[in-house]
Design a protein around this motif. Structure first.
Motif, PDB file in Angstrom:
ATOM      1  N   SER A   7       1.003  -1.066  -0.001  1.00 56.02           N
ATOM      2  CA  SER A   7      -0.060  -0.170  -0.047  1.00 56.02           C
ATOM      3  C   SER A   7       0.862   1.235  -0.019  1.00 56.02           C
ATOM      4  CB  SER A   7      -1.036   0.206   1.170  1.00 56.02           C
ATOM      5  OG  SER A   7      -0.073   0.189   2.341  1.00 56.02           O
ATOM      6  N   GLN A   8       0.357   2.416  -0.220  1.00 60.56           N
ATOM      7  CA  GLN A   8       0.997   3.656  -0.326  1.00 60.56           C
ATOM      8  C   GLN A   8       1.730   3.980   0.886  1.00 60.56           C
ATOM      9  OE1 GLN A   8       1.817   5.320  -3.358  1.00 60.56           O
ATOM     10  NE2 GLN A   8       3.253   6.660  -1.912  1.00 60.56           N
ATOM     11  N   ASP A  12       5.469   4.318   1.792  1.00 54.73           N
ATOM     12  CA  ASP A  12       6.171   5.375   2.463  1.00 54.73           C
ATOM     13  C   ASP A  12       7.079   5.124   3.887  1.00 54.73           C
ATOM     14  OD1 ASP A  12       5.160   7.054   0.494  1.00 54.73           O
ATOM     15  OD2 ASP A  12       3.282   7.745   1.560  1.00 54.73           O
ATOM     16  N   ALA A  13       6.178   4.012   4.527  1.00 56.08           N
ATOM     17  CA  ALA A  13       6.909   3.874   5.878  1.00 56.08           C
ATOM     18  C   ALA A  13       8.345   3.097   5.667  1.00 56.08           C
ATOM     19  CB  ALA A  13       6.014   3.104   6.505  1.00 56.08           C
ATOM     20  N   LEU A  15      10.087   3.624   2.972  1.00 60.70           N
ATOM     21  CA  LEU A  15      11.304   4.918   2.663  1.00 60.70           C
ATOM     22  C   LEU A  15      11.753   5.377   3.917  1.00 60.70           C
ATOM     23  CD1 LEU A  15       9.550   6.422  -0.600  1.00 60.70           C
ATOM     24  CD2 LEU A  15      11.524   4.681  -0.413  1.00 60.70           C
ATOM     25  N   VAL A  16      10.722   5.937   4.800  1.00 61.20           N
ATOM     26  CA  VAL A  16      11.055   6.603   5.864  1.00 61.20           C
ATOM     27  C   VAL A  16      12.214   5.687   6.749  1.00 61.20           C
ATOM     28  CG1 VAL A  16      10.439   7.287   8.118  1.00 61.20           C
ATOM     29  CG2 VAL A  16       9.169   7.952   6.082  1.00 61.20           C
ATOM     30  N   ASP A  17      11.921   4.455   6.868  1.00 61.95           N
ATOM     31  CA  ASP A  17      12.821   3.315   7.563  1.00 61.95           C
ATOM     32  C   ASP A  17      14.235   3.265   6.766  1.00 61.95           C
ATOM     33  OD1 ASP A  17      11.084   2.921   9.476  1.00 61.95           O
ATOM     34  OD2 ASP A  17      10.660   0.822   8.714  1.00 61.95           O
ATOM     35  N   LEU A  18      14.306   3.221   5.336  1.00 60.17           N
ATOM     36  CA  LEU A  18      15.522   3.205   4.700  1.00 60.17           C
ATOM     37  C   LEU A  18      16.061   4.489   4.967  1.00 60.17           C
ATOM     38  CD1 LEU A  18      14.513   1.565   1.272  1.00 60.17           C
ATOM     39  CD2 LEU A  18      16.144   0.949   2.782  1.00 60.17           C
ATOM     40  N   GLU A  19      15.660   5.754   4.892  1.00 56.62           N
ATOM     41  CA  GLU A  19      16.254   7.013   5.193  1.00 56.62           C
ATOM     42  C   GLU A  19      16.921   7.020   6.462  1.00 56.62           C
ATOM     43  OE1 GLU A  19      18.280  10.310   4.396  1.00 56.62           O
ATOM     44  OE2 GLU A  19      17.028   9.208   3.055  1.00 56.62           O
TER      45      GLU A  19
END
Length: 140
Positions: A7-8, A12-13, A15-19
């Motif tokens: 899901s979007q 998004d979560a 991507l935040v974890d990767l960052e």
């Protein structure tokens, strides 16, 4: 291969974890670089301390050698003084009495000065032993 659909919100979560992981990785790399730099600094300091230690060891060996030479010189001079003093009449047969007294006086001054320099009373004690008329052979 199976297709994974996110899901979007999950994307998004992720991507935040990767960052956040990238930031942690950068922080860890900075800390590691600081630690590596510090270890090189410590290694350099250890090398310097090792060189200083070696110099001190050599200095101590030199001081020990000089102290042994000093002790031998003092011992030999005490023996010469004792010989001149104890055998004054025999020695003056080949030399004039004045020359023998001069040599005895110079040696006495030299030994007193040695006592002063090394902070001992070796010569004074030696003289006391001679004054007592000790039959023992005095060795220093």
């Amino acid at each position: 291969m199976a297709e994974v659909k996110l899901s979007q919100e999950s994307y998004d979560a992720l991507l935040v974890d990767l960052e956040r992981l990238r930031k942690c990785n950068v922080d860890l790399e900075e800390k590691l670089n600081k630690e590596i730099k510090l270890s090189y600094e410590i290694e350099g300091n250890l090398y310097d301390v090792s060189k200083e230690r070696d110099k001190i060891i050599n200095d101590i060996a030199d001081i020990k050698r000089k102290a042994e030479a000093w002790d031998k010189l003092k011992k030999d001079t005490l023996e010469v003084y004792g010989l001149y003093r104890n055998n004054f009449e025999v020695i003056t047969g080949g030399e004039t009495r004045r020359a023998t007294l001069t040599r005895l006086s110079q040696t006495r001054y030299f030994l007193l000065h040695m006592d002063e320099l090394d902070g001992t009373d070796d010569f004074k004690n030696f003289l006391n032993d001679l004054e007592r008329g000790s039959d023992e052979k005095i060795l220093y």
